[in-house]
Enzyme design. Structure first.
Site, short mmCIF file in Angstrom:
data_model
loop_
_atom_site.label_atom_id
_atom_site.label_comp_id
_atom_site.label_asym_id
_atom_site.label_seq_id
_atom_site.Cartn_x
_atom_site.Cartn_y
_atom_site.Cartn_z
N GLY A 139 0.85 -1.18 0.00
CA GLY A 139 0.00 0.00 0.00
C GLY A 139 0.88 1.23 0.00
O GLY A 139 2.09 1.14 -0.21
N TYR A 141 1.72 2.89 2.49
CA TYR A 141 2.51 3.01 3.71
C TYR A 141 3.19 1.74 4.17
O TYR A 141 3.96 1.78 5.12
CB TYR A 141 1.62 3.55 4.85
CG TYR A 141 1.63 5.04 4.86
CD1 TYR A 141 2.34 5.75 5.81
CD2 TYR A 141 0.98 5.75 3.86
CE1 TYR A 141 2.40 7.11 5.78
CE2 TYR A 141 1.02 7.12 3.81
CZ TYR A 141 1.73 7.81 4.78
OH TYR A 141 1.79 9.16 4.73
N ALA A 142 2.85 0.64 3.51
CA ALA A 142 3.36 -0.61 4.07
C ALA A 142 3.56 -1.66 2.99
O ALA A 142 2.96 -1.61 1.93
CB ALA A 142 2.36 -1.13 5.10
N VAL A 144 3.21 -5.84 2.79
CA VAL A 144 2.57 -6.91 3.57
C VAL A 144 3.11 -8.25 3.07
O VAL A 144 3.09 -8.52 1.86
CB VAL A 144 1.03 -6.84 3.44
CG1 VAL A 144 0.38 -7.95 4.27
CG2 VAL A 144 0.52 -5.48 3.91
N LYS A 158 2.45 -6.91 8.33
CA LYS A 158 2.44 -5.59 7.70
C LYS A 158 3.63 -4.80 8.24
O LYS A 158 3.70 -4.51 9.43
CB LYS A 158 1.10 -4.89 8.02
CG LYS A 158 0.96 -3.52 7.42
CD LYS A 158 -0.46 -3.01 7.51
CE LYS A 158 -0.57 -1.57 7.05
NZ LYS A 158 -1.94 -1.08 7.00
N ASP A 253 -11.35 5.31 4.71
CA ASP A 253 -10.64 4.86 3.50
C ASP A 253 -11.23 3.54 3.01
O ASP A 253 -10.49 2.61 2.67
CB ASP A 253 -9.13 4.74 3.78
CG ASP A 253 -8.30 4.83 2.51
OD1 ASP A 253 -8.85 5.22 1.45
OD2 ASP A 253 -7.10 4.51 2.56
N1 LIG Z 1 -4.36 -9.77 6.49
C1 LIG Z 1 -4.07 -9.75 5.19
N2 LIG Z 1 -4.20 -10.86 4.44
C2 LIG Z 1 -3.92 -10.85 3.12
N3 LIG Z 1 -3.50 -9.75 2.44
C3 LIG Z 1 -3.36 -8.60 3.13
C4 LIG Z 1 -3.63 -8.54 4.54
N4 LIG Z 1 -3.42 -7.26 4.95
C5 LIG Z 1 -3.05 -6.57 3.85
N5 LIG Z 1 -3.01 -7.36 2.76
C6 LIG Z 1 -2.65 -6.94 1.38
O1 LIG Z 1 -1.76 -5.84 1.44
C7 LIG Z 1 -2.34 -4.69 0.80
C8 LIG Z 1 -1.89 -3.43 1.52
O2 LIG Z 1 -2.33 -3.46 2.88
P1 LIG Z 1 -2.81 -2.15 3.62
O3 LIG Z 1 -3.98 -1.56 2.86
O4 LIG Z 1 -3.07 -2.47 5.04
O5 LIG Z 1 -1.50 -1.23 3.46
P2 LIG Z 1 -1.35 0.35 3.51
O6 LIG Z 1 0.04 0.70 3.09
O7 LIG Z 1 -1.80 0.86 4.84
O8 LIG Z 1 -2.39 0.76 2.37
P3 LIG Z 1 -2.92 2.22 1.97
O9 LIG Z 1 -2.04 2.69 0.85
O10 LIG Z 1 -4.34 1.97 1.53
O11 LIG Z 1 -2.82 3.06 3.20
C9 LIG Z 1 -3.85 -4.95 0.82
O12 LIG Z 1 -4.52 -4.28 -0.24
C10 LIG Z 1 -3.90 -6.47 0.63
O13 LIG Z 1 -3.75 -6.80 -0.73
#
Ligand SMILES: Nc1ncnc2c1ncn2[C@@H]1O[C@H](COP(=O)(O)OP(=O)(O)OP(=O)(O)O)[C@@H](O)[C@H]1O
Length: 425
Positions: A139, A141-142, A144, A158, A253
């Site tokens: 994503g 920010y992260a 995974v 994450k 979001d």
């Molecule tokens: N528990 C999980 N099981 C499987 N896939 C996951 C899980 N958590 C996250 N993912 C995958 O990782 C991706 C990114 O996770 P997440 O949205 O939490 O990150 P982020 O960096 O906070 O995103 P954003 O840019 O929306 O803020 C998700 O769209 C999903 O595809």
């Protein structure tokens, strides 16, 4: 390096916590409770190091968490990611600060279960040293990673990546603070966390990944019955956040990438990085920076920064349209799904909206209910949009007592309503 940084933060964060505890008895029912749990851990070591409140890092983090002045917000740069996500480098600072400010004394609110604290070597061995083949999502920010614990349990790890160390810690505490307090079958489950070698949240793995990947990247198309189940599950998860968990939580979001799918395609809302707690007596909250994802943002949020439950209702309306049409909220030419779908709904051209890949295999009544809920939820005026609990009733076909439908001026709503109620009378 990160470990060094963390140990430097130990006095900083511990001090912040101690300050709060000194002002008020420890409150295990708010995210500060999570922080307490956090600081009680072995990883954070002895309390001797807490005696350095004058450190510049301390001042910085207190600034980050407590004094989000207008000026500092104006100075924030907002990078626009190519997927239409608008990010502020301190996007989670405000929700963390709110979490601290609105710490609850309501014991019922406590749904904390013991979270496991993972060492970095445990996380590394679970993910085969964060191997690329285990990277399952990225994503703004992260990253995974898929991982397996020694007992065979599959997890998603994450790893927070963006920003400087202070920002990463604020993001981490903010997201953990909310996730540790929610407990619902349609909300992603936090199993634990790790603070060595970076900030990590350990979640239950959702084997089918995100709804976005299933809708748009998978060869295997989602059947209508699954799409309908997903629609209902997300709405129920949001009712819980808005009303069911003793604090009003606005996710802010909601989008296909933030909905995970379990082995039986049960939806789970994830990514609480932008989530906000709203005090009961506030009608809404006003933010002065846009954060969220284009294509899902409610008009009043775009124009005035207004955040309340209807922000999530609008985003869910867009998501419901995605489920019916199989089209993205914002396509590659940046065309908005809402702008495309609204005229068709007004002209009652329902069949033109339905995803051709469903090949006619759907339950017509359910399609109409989902479109009815979507049409009401994406209305310009937030007052005219239904509450999330009403969205659930609409999706279930319980329309009789829903005055919001009668008030609508668009023929599609009225016709759908008459068809539905007429049929059941
Ligand atoms: N528990 C999980 N099981 C499987 N896939 C996951 C899980 N958590 C996250 N993912 C995958 O990782 C991706 C990114 O996770 P997440 O949205 O939490 O990150 P982020 O960096 O906070 O995103 P954003 O840019 O929306 O803020 C998700 O769209 C999903 O595809």
């Amino acid at each position: 390096m990160l470990k060094m940084c963390l140990s430097k933060f130990k006095p900083v964060l511990s001090c912040l916590l101690l300050q709060r505890i000194a002002m008020k008895a420890p409150d295990s029912s708010s995210p500060t409770g999570v922080l307490e749990e956090f600081f009680r851990t072995e990883e954070f070591g002895s309390s001797e190091t807490v005696k350095d409140p004058s450190s510049s890092r301390f001042r910085k983090i207190v600034q980050l968490l407590r004094s989000r002045s207008k000026k500092s917000l104006e100075n924030l740069k907002i990078p626009f990611h190519n997927n239409g996500v608008i990010k502020s480098s301190l996007r989670r600072c405000s929700s963390m600060r709110d979490s601290l400010r609105f710490g609850s004394s309501d014991a019922q609110f406590l749904v904390l279960s013991p979270r496991r604290i993972f060492t970095f070597s445990e996380l590394k061995s679970a993910t085969n040293n964060f191997a690329l083949e285990n990277l399952i999502g990225k994503g703004g920010y992260a990253e995974v990673y898929k991982g397996m614990l020694p007992n065979g349990q599959m997890v998603a790890i994450k790893r927070l990546m963006r920003g400087n160390n202070e920002e990463i810690i604020v993001d981490f505490l903010s997201e953990m603070g909310i996730m540790a307090h929610v407990n619902h079958p349609n909300i992603a489950k936090l199993l634990g966390y790790g603070v060595e070698g970076g900030m990590h949240l350990v979640l239950e793995l959702s084997p089918h990944g995100s709804l976005a990947s299933m809708l748009y990247s998978s060869k295997e198309k989602l059947k209508w019955s699954i799409r309908y189940k997903i629609a209902l599950g997300i709405a129920e998860g949001l009712v819980y956040l808005h009303r069911g968990c003793h604090r009003r939580i606005i996710h802010r979001d909601i989008k296909a990438a933030n909905i995970l799918l379990t082995h039986d395609f049960s939806p789970q809302i994830c990514d609480f990085g932008l989530a906000k707690w709203l005090p009961e007596h506030w009608t809404h909250h006003i933010v002065s920076k846009f954060e969220g994802t284009f294509g899902y943002l409610a008009p009043e949020y775009l124009t005035h920064g207004i955040v309340d439950e209807k922000t999530d209702v609008f985003a869910l309306g867009v998501l419901l349209l995605e489920l019916v049409t199989g089209r993205r909220a914002l396509d590659y030419s940046k065309q908005s799904l809402v702008l495309w779908a609204k005229p068709l709904m007004k002209k009652n051209k329902i069949r033109e909206l339905i995803d051709p890949s469903l090949a006619g295999e759907y339950e017509w009544r359910q399609i109409k209910l989902v479109l009815l809920a979507a049409a009401l939820s994406i209305q310009q005026s937030s007052i005219e949009r239904p509450e999330m609990s009403q969205v659930v009733e609409i999706l279930k076909g319980n329309l009789k007592d829903l005055k919001c439908i009668m008030k609508c001026r668009v023929p599609f709503y009225r016709k759908a309503f008459r068809d539905e109620v007429g049929k059941r009378d």
